[in-house]
Write a protein that holds these residues in place. Structure first.
Motif, PDB file in Angstrom:
ATOM      1  N   ALA A  71      16.362  -4.197   4.023  1.00 30.45           N
ATOM      2  CA  ALA A  71      15.825  -4.879   5.208  1.00 30.45           C
ATOM      3  C   ALA A  71      14.625  -5.721   4.793  1.00 30.45           C
ATOM      4  CB  ALA A  71      15.428  -3.850   6.258  1.00 30.45           C
ATOM      5  N   LYS A  72      14.001  -5.324   3.703  1.00 32.31           N
ATOM      6  CA  LYS A  72      12.833  -6.065   3.218  1.00 32.31           C
ATOM      7  C   LYS A  72      13.227  -7.500   2.868  1.00 32.31           C
ATOM      8  CE  LYS A  72       9.454  -3.752   0.885  1.00 32.31           C
ATOM      9  NZ  LYS A  72       8.845  -3.026  -0.234  1.00 32.31           N
ATOM     10  N   GLN A  73      14.358  -7.671   2.192  1.00 35.93           N
ATOM     11  CA  GLN A  73      14.761  -9.044   1.878  1.00 35.93           C
ATOM     12  C   GLN A  73      15.215  -9.779   3.139  1.00 35.93           C
ATOM     13  OE1 GLN A  73      18.150  -9.828  -0.737  1.00 35.93           O
ATOM     14  NE2 GLN A  73      17.200 -11.729  -1.454  1.00 35.93           N
ATOM     15  N   ALA A  78       0.832  -1.219   0.000  1.00 38.63           N
ATOM     16  CA  ALA A  78       0.000   0.000   0.000  1.00 38.63           C
ATOM     17  C   ALA A  78       0.858   1.257   0.000  1.00 38.63           C
ATOM     18  CB  ALA A  78      -0.920   0.006   1.224  1.00 38.63           C
ATOM     19  N   THR A  79       2.021   1.182   0.642  1.00 34.47           N
ATOM     20  CA  THR A  79       2.893   2.361   0.691  1.00 34.47           C
ATOM     21  C   THR A  79       3.392   2.689  -0.716  1.00 34.47           C
ATOM     22  OG1 THR A  79       4.632   0.808   1.272  1.00 34.47           O
ATOM     23  CG2 THR A  79       3.691   2.090   3.049  1.00 34.47           C
ATOM     24  N   LEU A  80       3.787   1.645  -1.430  1.00 38.58           N
ATOM     25  CA  LEU A  80       4.308   1.857  -2.781  1.00 38.58           C
ATOM     26  C   LEU A  80       3.178   2.233  -3.730  1.00 38.58           C
ATOM     27  CD1 LEU A  80       6.911  -1.073  -3.009  1.00 38.58           C
ATOM     28  CD2 LEU A  80       7.278   1.279  -2.286  1.00 38.58           C
ATOM     29  N   ILE A  92      -4.957   6.991   9.535  1.00 40.71           N
ATOM     30  CA  ILE A  92      -4.208   7.054   8.281  1.00 40.71           C
ATOM     31  C   ILE A  92      -2.781   7.505   8.597  1.00 40.71           C
ATOM     32  CG2 ILE A  92      -6.104   7.363   6.620  1.00 40.71           C
ATOM     33  CD1 ILE A  92      -5.665  10.250   6.563  1.00 40.71           C
ATOM     34  N   ARG A  93      -1.855   7.157   7.711  1.00 42.49           N
ATOM     35  CA  ARG A  93      -0.447   7.485   7.978  1.00 42.49           C
ATOM     36  C   ARG A  93       0.018   8.667   7.140  1.00 42.49           C
ATOM     37  NH1 ARG A  93       4.816   3.952   6.333  1.00 42.49           N
ATOM     38  NH2 ARG A  93       4.560   5.179   4.424  1.00 42.49           N
ATOM     39  N   PHE A  94       0.701   9.593   7.838  1.00 45.78           N
ATOM     40  CA  PHE A  94       1.383  10.692   7.167  1.00 45.78           C
ATOM     41  C   PHE A  94       2.882  10.500   7.387  1.00 45.78           C
ATOM     42  CE2 PHE A  94      -2.650  12.473   8.737  1.00 45.78           C
ATOM     43  CZ  PHE A  94      -3.145  13.110   7.613  1.00 45.78           C
ATOM     44  N   ILE A 120       5.198   8.177   1.051  1.00 50.58           N
ATOM     45  CA  ILE A 120       6.363   7.276   1.064  1.00 50.58           C
ATOM     46  C   ILE A 120       7.194   7.477   2.335  1.00 50.58           C
ATOM     47  CG2 ILE A 120       7.893   8.846  -0.223  1.00 50.58           C
ATOM     48  CD1 ILE A 120       7.858   5.027  -0.656  1.00 50.58           C
ATOM     49  N   GLY A 121       7.642   6.372   2.864  1.00 51.92           N
ATOM     50  CA  GLY A 121       8.468   6.437   4.061  1.00 51.92           C
ATOM     51  C   GLY A 121       9.936   6.395   3.698  1.00 51.92           C
ATOM     52  N   GLU A 122      10.474   7.539   3.293  1.00 50.12           N
ATOM     53  CA  GLU A 122      11.926   7.561   3.072  1.00 50.12           C
ATOM     54  C   GLU A 122      12.471   8.947   3.328  1.00 50.12           C
ATOM     55  OE1 GLU A 122      13.673   6.957  -0.701  1.00 50.12           O
ATOM     56  OE2 GLU A 122      12.097   7.944  -1.818  1.00 50.12           O
ATOM     57  N   PHE A 178       1.389  -2.424  12.249  1.00 52.53           N
ATOM     58  CA  PHE A 178       2.632  -3.072  11.807  1.00 52.53           C
ATOM     59  C   PHE A 178       2.943  -2.598  10.398  1.00 52.53           C
ATOM     60  CE2 PHE A 178      -1.182  -5.671  11.264  1.00 52.53           C
ATOM     61  CZ  PHE A 178      -1.252  -5.731   9.889  1.00 52.53           C
ATOM     62  N   TRP A 179       4.160  -2.827   9.977  1.00 49.79           N
ATOM     63  CA  TRP A 179       4.545  -2.421   8.626  1.00 49.79           C
ATOM     64  C   TRP A 179       3.855  -3.336   7.599  1.00 49.79           C
ATOM     65  CZ3 TRP A 179       8.990  -4.101   5.262  1.00 49.79           C
ATOM     66  CH2 TRP A 179       9.066  -3.274   4.127  1.00 49.79           C
ATOM     67  N   VAL A 180       3.421  -2.725   6.496  1.00 50.16           N
ATOM     68  CA  VAL A 180       2.545  -3.395   5.516  1.00 50.16           C
ATOM     69  C   VAL A 180       3.017  -4.759   5.013  1.00 50.16           C
ATOM     70  CG1 VAL A 180       1.498  -1.256   4.677  1.00 50.16           C
ATOM     71  CG2 VAL A 180       3.621  -2.029   3.638  1.00 50.16           C
ATOM     72  N   ASN A 190       8.576   2.375  15.616  1.00 48.62           N
ATOM     73  CA  ASN A 190       7.573   1.708  14.786  1.00 48.62           C
ATOM     74  C   ASN A 190       7.148   2.510  13.549  1.00 48.62           C
ATOM     75  OD1 ASN A 190       4.356   1.344  14.328  1.00 48.62           O
ATOM     76  ND2 ASN A 190       5.252  -0.602  14.948  1.00 48.62           N
ATOM     77  N   ASN A 191       7.014   1.787  12.487  1.00 45.21           N
ATOM     78  CA  ASN A 191       6.337   2.282  11.294  1.00 45.21           C
ATOM     79  C   ASN A 191       4.988   1.580  11.271  1.00 45.21           C
ATOM     80  OD1 ASN A 191       5.416   2.927   8.762  1.00 45.21           O
ATOM     81  ND2 ASN A 191       7.048   1.863   7.629  1.00 45.21           N
ATOM     82  N   PRO A 192       3.872   2.235  11.411  1.00 44.33           N
ATOM     83  CA  PRO A 192       3.591   3.649  11.170  1.00 44.33           C
ATOM     84  C   PRO A 192       3.409   4.543  12.401  1.00 44.33           C
ATOM     85  CG  PRO A 192       1.536   2.466  11.238  1.00 44.33           C
ATOM     86  CD  PRO A 192       2.617   1.456  11.533  1.00 44.33           C
TER      87      PRO A 192
END
Ligand code: PMP
Ligand code: GLU
Length: 400
Positions: A100-102, A15-17, A374-376, A38-40, A124-126, A174-176
């Protein structure tokens, strides 16, 4: 028989992407979208890291690396764990991966068998739930709320444990939600988990360096559970290196060996230039890297600014995050209201409304396991944040 395999058909898109792509498409059409989806970090990678990459290229580090990563970067991670976290590990306990995703995907696929349960405190993260389902495991969600600062209690965790529980996943900061479990809170959870020696613990510490509260605490610092902890970390967030795609896992050598086997069949070792760049990042004490300290100060200042601006909006309920770079307000007061006859029924509707009417992109909370929010992401410049807060306020006021 359909073309695309069921395991992909049943997987949710990130969902983030997806929201970020939507915002980018609107931008390409000339719409002035402020992207808070986007979280970056919006900062550039520090120069000394880029220089190391250029040198690596000139030195011809252009061949296949070892699957688990070059020995020097794994040694640097061992030193980092000692220096920053007081932890003792050996290089054969580290696997360097493509983000970290992999590292998370490796861990979940190596540990979760079909039918195994994985406990995840929400939000939790998506990607957690989708990776678990990919491994044919069952996510078991522990609900939290804003009053509890979005943190699960030891009693809630114990209540979720069954004979099928294989793994429990924590992400602090934590994200989000931006929440951080204190040392005492982690100690209390460890008191529960030490009674269940077959449960493994993922400690996703990717936001370790974006912590406004004080010293980071890892689950691995607790000797009662250390051998069952898999630390997930990387350079994406702390060093502003999202596009380099470099993360790592820290575990027992047995789990690392399994991750090596899996990674060896899927991607091989991570990009060599990224490894050499990340090496110099990890070798430095983060306290002594001016760019990192400036970035953290900026994030804290923006947190305060955006938090104070959103706090003014009636109907939004906020917690004050202590780390990462997200705000996760409860917005369900607006559900049931409408704009031009169209009812905003839920988080997805509200997020779409903010995009279409306020031109601010966000991510619906349901993707993180909480549909009331919702996340900002506030990882953007201050002028955009001020403008975004203004637009959000106006758009929400227009709902009746
Ligand atoms: N864990 C969490 C909690 C995240 O927010 C992210 C997103 N970046 C990741 C892991 C994956 O990080 P990376 O970009 O290094 O793959
Ligand atoms: N972790 C970031 C986010 O939550 C990056 C996007 C992703 O990898 O999903 O927005």
């Amino acid at each position: 028989m359909g073309l695309i395999a069921k395991r992909i058909l049943s997987m949710e898109e990130s969902a983030t992407l997806a929201m970020t792509q939507k915002a980018n498409e609107l931008k390409e059409q000339g719409v002035d979208v402020i992207s808070l989806s986007i979280g970056e970090p919006d900062f550039n990678t520090p120069e000394f890291i880029k220089e190391a990459a250029k040198k690596a290229l000139n030195d011809n580090f252009t061949h296949y690396p070892p699957v688990s990563g070059f020995v020097d970067i794994r040694q640097a991670i061992v030193k980092k764990l000692k220096r920053d976290n007081g932890l003792e590990y050996k290089p054969n306990q580290i696997v360097v991966s493509t983000g970290a995703k992999q590292a998370l995907a490796n861990t979940i696929l190596c540990l979760v068998d079909p039918g195994d349960e994985v406990i995840i405190p929400a939000p939790f993260w998506v990607s957690y739930t989708e990776l678990i389902k990919f491994a044919e495991g069952t996510p078991v969600i522990v609900e939290t709320n804003i009053e509890a600062d979005f943190k699960a209690t030891p009693a809630q965790i114990e209540a979720a444990i069954t004979s099928k529980t294989k793994l429990i996943m924590f992400n602090s900061p934590n994200n989000p939600s931006g929440s951080i479990y204190s040392r005492e809170e982690i100690a209390a959870i460890v008191e529960v988990l030490k009674k269940y020696p077959n449960i493994y613990i993922v400690s996703d510490e990717i936001y370790e360096l974006i912590n406004f509260r004080g010293k980071h605490t890892s689950f691995a610092e607790f000797s009662d559970v250390k051998d069952r902890v898999i630390i997930i970390n990387g350079v994406s967030k702390g060093f502003s290196m999202t596009g380099w795609r470099l993360g790592y896992s820290v575990s027992t050598s047995e789990i690392a060996k399994a991750a090596n086997k899996l990674q060896g069949q899927i991607t091989s070792g991570t990009n060599t230039i990224a490894q050499k760049a990340a090496l110099v990042a990890l070798e430095r004490d983060p306290e002594d890297v001016a760019e990192l300290q400036e970035m953290k100060e900026k994030f804290e200042m923006r947190r305060d600014m955006f938090y104070n601006a959103l706090k003014e909006i009636p109907g939004l309920k906020l917690n004050k995050p202590e780390g990462a770079f997200y705000l996760f307000p409860e917005v369900d007061n607006y559900y049931g209201k409408s704009f031009n006859g169209k009812v905003i029924a839920n988080d997805v509707d509200l997020s779409s409304y903010l995009l279409s009417e306020a031109h601010v992109s966000t991510v619906p909370g349901g993707a993180f396991g909480n549909e009331n929010c919702i996340r900002f992401s506030y990882a953007t410049d201050e002028a955009s944040l001020i403008e975004a807060a203004k637009r959000i306020k106006q758009a929400l006021a227009a709902l009746s």
